[in-house]
Structures are given as C-alpha cells and as structure tokens.
Design a protein around this motif. Structure first.
Motif, PDB file in Angstrom:
ATOM      1  N   LEU A   2      17.435   1.288 107.210  1.00  0.00           N
ATOM      2  CA  LEU A   2      16.191   2.038 107.086  1.00  0.00           C
ATOM      3  C   LEU A   2      16.066   2.959 108.297  1.00  0.00           C
ATOM      4  O   LEU A   2      16.216   2.513 109.438  1.00  0.00           O
ATOM      5  CB  LEU A   2      15.004   1.072 107.045  1.00  0.00           C
ATOM      6  CG  LEU A   2      13.609   1.698 107.065  1.00  0.00           C
ATOM      7  CD1 LEU A   2      13.381   2.544 105.815  1.00  0.00           C
ATOM      8  CD2 LEU A   2      12.561   0.610 107.178  1.00  0.00           C
ATOM      9  N   VAL A   3      15.830   4.232 108.065  1.00  0.00           N
ATOM     10  CA  VAL A   3      15.669   5.193 109.151  1.00  0.00           C
ATOM     11  C   VAL A   3      14.229   5.703 109.117  1.00  0.00           C
ATOM     12  O   VAL A   3      13.767   6.201 108.094  1.00  0.00           O
ATOM     13  CB  VAL A   3      16.666   6.374 109.010  1.00  0.00           C
ATOM     14  CG1 VAL A   3      16.444   7.392 110.122  1.00  0.00           C
ATOM     15  CG2 VAL A   3      18.094   5.858 109.009  1.00  0.00           C
ATOM     16  N   LEU A   4      13.535   5.548 110.243  1.00  0.00           N
ATOM     17  CA  LEU A   4      12.140   5.979 110.354  1.00  0.00           C
ATOM     18  C   LEU A   4      11.995   6.991 111.473  1.00  0.00           C
ATOM     19  O   LEU A   4      12.697   6.913 112.481  1.00  0.00           O
ATOM     20  CB  LEU A   4      11.238   4.783 110.657  1.00  0.00           C
ATOM     21  CG  LEU A   4      11.218   3.655 109.629  1.00  0.00           C
ATOM     22  CD1 LEU A   4      10.446   2.470 110.173  1.00  0.00           C
ATOM     23  CD2 LEU A   4      10.620   4.135 108.333  1.00  0.00           C
ATOM     24  N   THR A   5      11.077   7.900 111.318  1.00  0.00           N
ATOM     25  CA  THR A   5      10.744   8.851 112.370  1.00  0.00           C
ATOM     26  C   THR A   5       9.426   8.415 112.995  1.00  0.00           C
ATOM     27  O   THR A   5       8.459   8.154 112.286  1.00  0.00           O
ATOM     28  CB  THR A   5      10.597  10.274 111.788  1.00  0.00           C
ATOM     29  OG1 THR A   5      11.820  10.627 111.156  1.00  0.00           O
ATOM     30  CG2 THR A   5      10.280  11.277 112.865  1.00  0.00           C
ATOM     31  N   ARG A   6       9.409   8.303 114.308  1.00  0.00           N
ATOM     32  CA  ARG A   6       8.211   7.907 115.036  1.00  0.00           C
ATOM     33  C   ARG A   6       8.004   8.863 116.195  1.00  0.00           C
ATOM     34  O   ARG A   6       8.939   9.388 116.769  1.00  0.00           O
ATOM     35  CB  ARG A   6       8.342   6.489 115.616  1.00  0.00           C
ATOM     36  CG  ARG A   6       8.529   5.392 114.598  1.00  0.00           C
ATOM     37  CD  ARG A   6       7.264   4.931 113.883  1.00  0.00           C
ATOM     38  NE  ARG A   6       6.839   5.906 112.906  1.00  0.00           N
ATOM     39  CZ  ARG A   6       5.608   6.033 112.450  1.00  0.00           C
ATOM     40  NH1 ARG A   6       4.645   5.258 112.881  1.00  0.00           N
ATOM     41  NH2 ARG A   6       5.305   6.923 111.553  1.00  0.00           N
ATOM     42  N   LYS A   7       6.761   9.073 116.558  1.00  0.00           N
ATOM     43  CA  LYS A   7       6.413   9.892 117.707  1.00  0.00           C
ATOM     44  C   LYS A   7       5.959   8.986 118.843  1.00  0.00           C
ATOM     45  O   LYS A   7       5.771   7.780 118.665  1.00  0.00           O
ATOM     46  CB  LYS A   7       5.284  10.859 117.336  1.00  0.00           C
ATOM     47  CG  LYS A   7       5.701  11.884 116.295  1.00  0.00           C
ATOM     48  CD  LYS A   7       4.554  12.794 115.947  1.00  0.00           C
ATOM     49  CE  LYS A   7       4.995  13.782 114.865  1.00  0.00           C
ATOM     50  NZ  LYS A   7       3.892  14.618 114.423  1.00  0.00           N
ATOM     51  N   LEU A   8       5.763   9.580 120.014  1.00  0.00           N
ATOM     52  CA  LEU A   8       5.301   8.851 121.183  1.00  0.00           C
ATOM     53  C   LEU A   8       4.055   8.037 120.848  1.00  0.00           C
ATOM     54  O   LEU A   8       3.130   8.532 120.188  1.00  0.00           O
ATOM     55  CB  LEU A   8       4.997   9.835 122.313  1.00  0.00           C
ATOM     56  CG  LEU A   8       4.696   9.269 123.680  1.00  0.00           C
ATOM     57  CD1 LEU A   8       5.874   8.463 124.214  1.00  0.00           C
ATOM     58  CD2 LEU A   8       4.343  10.374 124.642  1.00  0.00           C
ATOM     59  N   ASN A   9       4.042   6.783 121.270  1.00  0.00           N
ATOM     60  CA  ASN A   9       2.953   5.824 121.062  1.00  0.00           C
ATOM     61  C   ASN A   9       2.805   5.339 119.622  1.00  0.00           C
ATOM     62  O   ASN A   9       1.880   4.604 119.323  1.00  0.00           O
ATOM     63  CB  ASN A   9       1.613   6.363 121.584  1.00  0.00           C
ATOM     64  CG  ASN A   9       1.627   6.513 123.081  1.00  0.00           C
ATOM     65  OD1 ASN A   9       2.121   5.649 123.797  1.00  0.00           O
ATOM     66  ND2 ASN A   9       1.121   7.641 123.565  1.00  0.00           N
ATOM     67  N   GLU A  10       3.703   5.740 118.742  1.00  0.00           N
ATOM     68  CA  GLU A  10       3.705   5.187 117.390  1.00  0.00           C
ATOM     69  C   GLU A  10       4.619   3.974 117.367  1.00  0.00           C
ATOM     70  O   GLU A  10       5.453   3.788 118.247  1.00  0.00           O
ATOM     71  CB  GLU A  10       4.159   6.236 116.371  1.00  0.00           C
ATOM     72  CG  GLU A  10       3.173   7.367 116.207  1.00  0.00           C
ATOM     73  CD  GLU A  10       3.580   8.358 115.145  1.00  0.00           C
ATOM     74  OE1 GLU A  10       2.686   9.057 114.635  1.00  0.00           O
ATOM     75  OE2 GLU A  10       4.782   8.460 114.818  1.00  0.00           O
ATOM     76  N   ALA A  11       4.461   3.136 116.352  1.00  0.00           N
ATOM     77  CA  ALA A  11       5.194   1.877 116.313  1.00  0.00           C
ATOM     78  C   ALA A  11       5.666   1.583 114.895  1.00  0.00           C
ATOM     79  O   ALA A  11       5.235   2.226 113.928  1.00  0.00           O
ATOM     80  CB  ALA A  11       4.302   0.734 116.807  1.00  0.00           C
ATOM     81  N   ILE A  12       6.551   0.604 114.812  1.00  0.00           N
ATOM     82  CA  ILE A  12       6.918   0.034 113.522  1.00  0.00           C
ATOM     83  C   ILE A  12       6.662  -1.469 113.623  1.00  0.00           C
ATOM     84  O   ILE A  12       6.711  -2.052 114.704  1.00  0.00           O
ATOM     85  CB  ILE A  12       8.384   0.312 113.124  1.00  0.00           C
ATOM     86  CG1 ILE A  12       9.363  -0.312 114.120  1.00  0.00           C
ATOM     87  CG2 ILE A  12       8.645   1.794 112.993  1.00  0.00           C
ATOM     88  CD1 ILE A  12      10.789  -0.324 113.625  1.00  0.00           C
ATOM     89  N   GLN A  13       6.372  -2.074 112.499  1.00  0.00           N
ATOM     90  CA  GLN A  13       6.101  -3.506 112.433  1.00  0.00           C
ATOM     91  C   GLN A  13       7.224  -4.167 111.653  1.00  0.00           C
ATOM     92  O   GLN A  13       7.588  -3.712 110.563  1.00  0.00           O
ATOM     93  CB  GLN A  13       4.758  -3.739 111.722  1.00  0.00           C
ATOM     94  CG  GLN A  13       4.290  -5.159 111.736  1.00  0.00           C
ATOM     95  CD  GLN A  13       3.781  -5.599 113.096  1.00  0.00           C
ATOM     96  OE1 GLN A  13       3.281  -4.805 113.874  1.00  0.00           O
ATOM     97  NE2 GLN A  13       3.939  -6.868 113.383  1.00  0.00           N
ATOM     98  N   ILE A  14       7.777  -5.242 112.199  1.00  0.00           N
ATOM     99  CA  ILE A  14       8.822  -6.004 111.536  1.00  0.00           C
ATOM    100  C   ILE A  14       8.250  -7.384 111.252  1.00  0.00           C
ATOM    101  O   ILE A  14       7.992  -8.163 112.175  1.00  0.00           O
ATOM    102  CB  ILE A  14      10.099  -6.108 112.397  1.00  0.00           C
ATOM    103  CG1 ILE A  14      10.629  -4.704 112.720  1.00  0.00           C
ATOM    104  CG2 ILE A  14      11.151  -6.950 111.696  1.00  0.00           C
ATOM    105  CD1 ILE A  14      11.758  -4.667 113.712  1.00  0.00           C
ATOM    106  N   GLY A  15       8.032  -7.678 109.996  1.00  0.00           N
ATOM    107  CA  GLY A  15       7.398  -8.943 109.636  1.00  0.00           C
ATOM    108  C   GLY A  15       6.002  -9.011 110.222  1.00  0.00           C
ATOM    109  O   GLY A  15       5.360  -7.991 110.485  1.00  0.00           O
ATOM    110  N   ASP A  16       5.517 -10.222 110.428  1.00  0.00           N
ATOM    111  CA  ASP A  16       4.169 -10.403 110.970  1.00  0.00           C
ATOM    112  C   ASP A  16       4.147 -10.426 112.484  1.00  0.00           C
ATOM    113  O   ASP A  16       3.093 -10.241 113.090  1.00  0.00           O
ATOM    114  CB  ASP A  16       3.576 -11.730 110.463  1.00  0.00           C
ATOM    115  CG  ASP A  16       3.308 -11.705 108.972  1.00  0.00           C
ATOM    116  OD1 ASP A  16       3.043 -10.617 108.416  1.00  0.00           O
ATOM    117  OD2 ASP A  16       3.380 -12.782 108.346  1.00  0.00           O
ATOM    118  N   ASP A  17       5.302 -10.652 113.118  1.00  0.00           N
ATOM    119  CA  ASP A  17       5.298 -10.989 114.533  1.00  0.00           C
ATOM    120  C   ASP A  17       5.961  -9.998 115.469  1.00  0.00           C
ATOM    121  O   ASP A  17       5.886 -10.167 116.679  1.00  0.00           O
ATOM    122  CB  ASP A  17       6.005 -12.336 114.732  1.00  0.00           C
ATOM    123  CG  ASP A  17       5.288 -13.463 114.009  1.00  0.00           C
ATOM    124  OD1 ASP A  17       4.063 -13.383 113.868  1.00  0.00           O
ATOM    125  OD2 ASP A  17       5.973 -14.410 113.585  1.00  0.00           O
TER     126      ASP A  17
END
Length: 76
Positions: A2-17
């Motif tokens: 999976l390839v995601l684009t994120r900017k400064l201070n943005e995040a991705i969540q993996i599962g609940d934790d």
C-alpha cells in the motif's frame, strides 16, 4: 504494498494501536514518529535484518557441536 501520500504532521493508523506520523521533511529525508505499545518491537530494517541473520546463525549450530558441548559438560 500500500502506498500512501502524507504531508507534514499527517499520520497513518495501523490497526488500533500503531500510528505513524510525519514529523519533519528535510530534502530527501523524512522523520517519522511511531506510537505503538511497548510490546511491539520497532527497528530500522537493516537492524531487524541483522538480528534475524544472527538468530539464524545461532540456530544453525551443527549437531556435532551440540554433541561436543554435551561431552565436555560430562567431563566436569
């Protein structure tokens, strides 16, 4: 993959934790902040690979070596 684009201070969540956040961008380097439970091991890939290689080497001790160790222990 999976390839995601994120900017400064943005995040991705993996599962609940697990959260991976973009902390800083400086040229071709990106600083990531990772929030995860203490029970989750987090390593740079090259360190993880070195650990795996060492574990594999340690696990591949020959039967002859184990027999030799056992024989030497009996002599003490």
């Amino acid at each position: 993959m999976l390839v995601l684009t994120r900017k400064l201070n943005e995040a991705i969540q993996i599962g609940d934790d697990i959260e991976v956040k973009i902390i800083d961008i400086d040229g071709d380097q990106i600083k990531l902040g990772i929030s995860a439970p203490k029970t989750v091991d987090i390593h740079r890939k090259e360190i993880y690979q070195a650990i795996q290689d060492e574990n594999n080497n340690a696990a591949s001790i020959s039967v002859d070596m184990i027999d030799l160790i056992k024989k030497n222990q009996k002599n003490y």
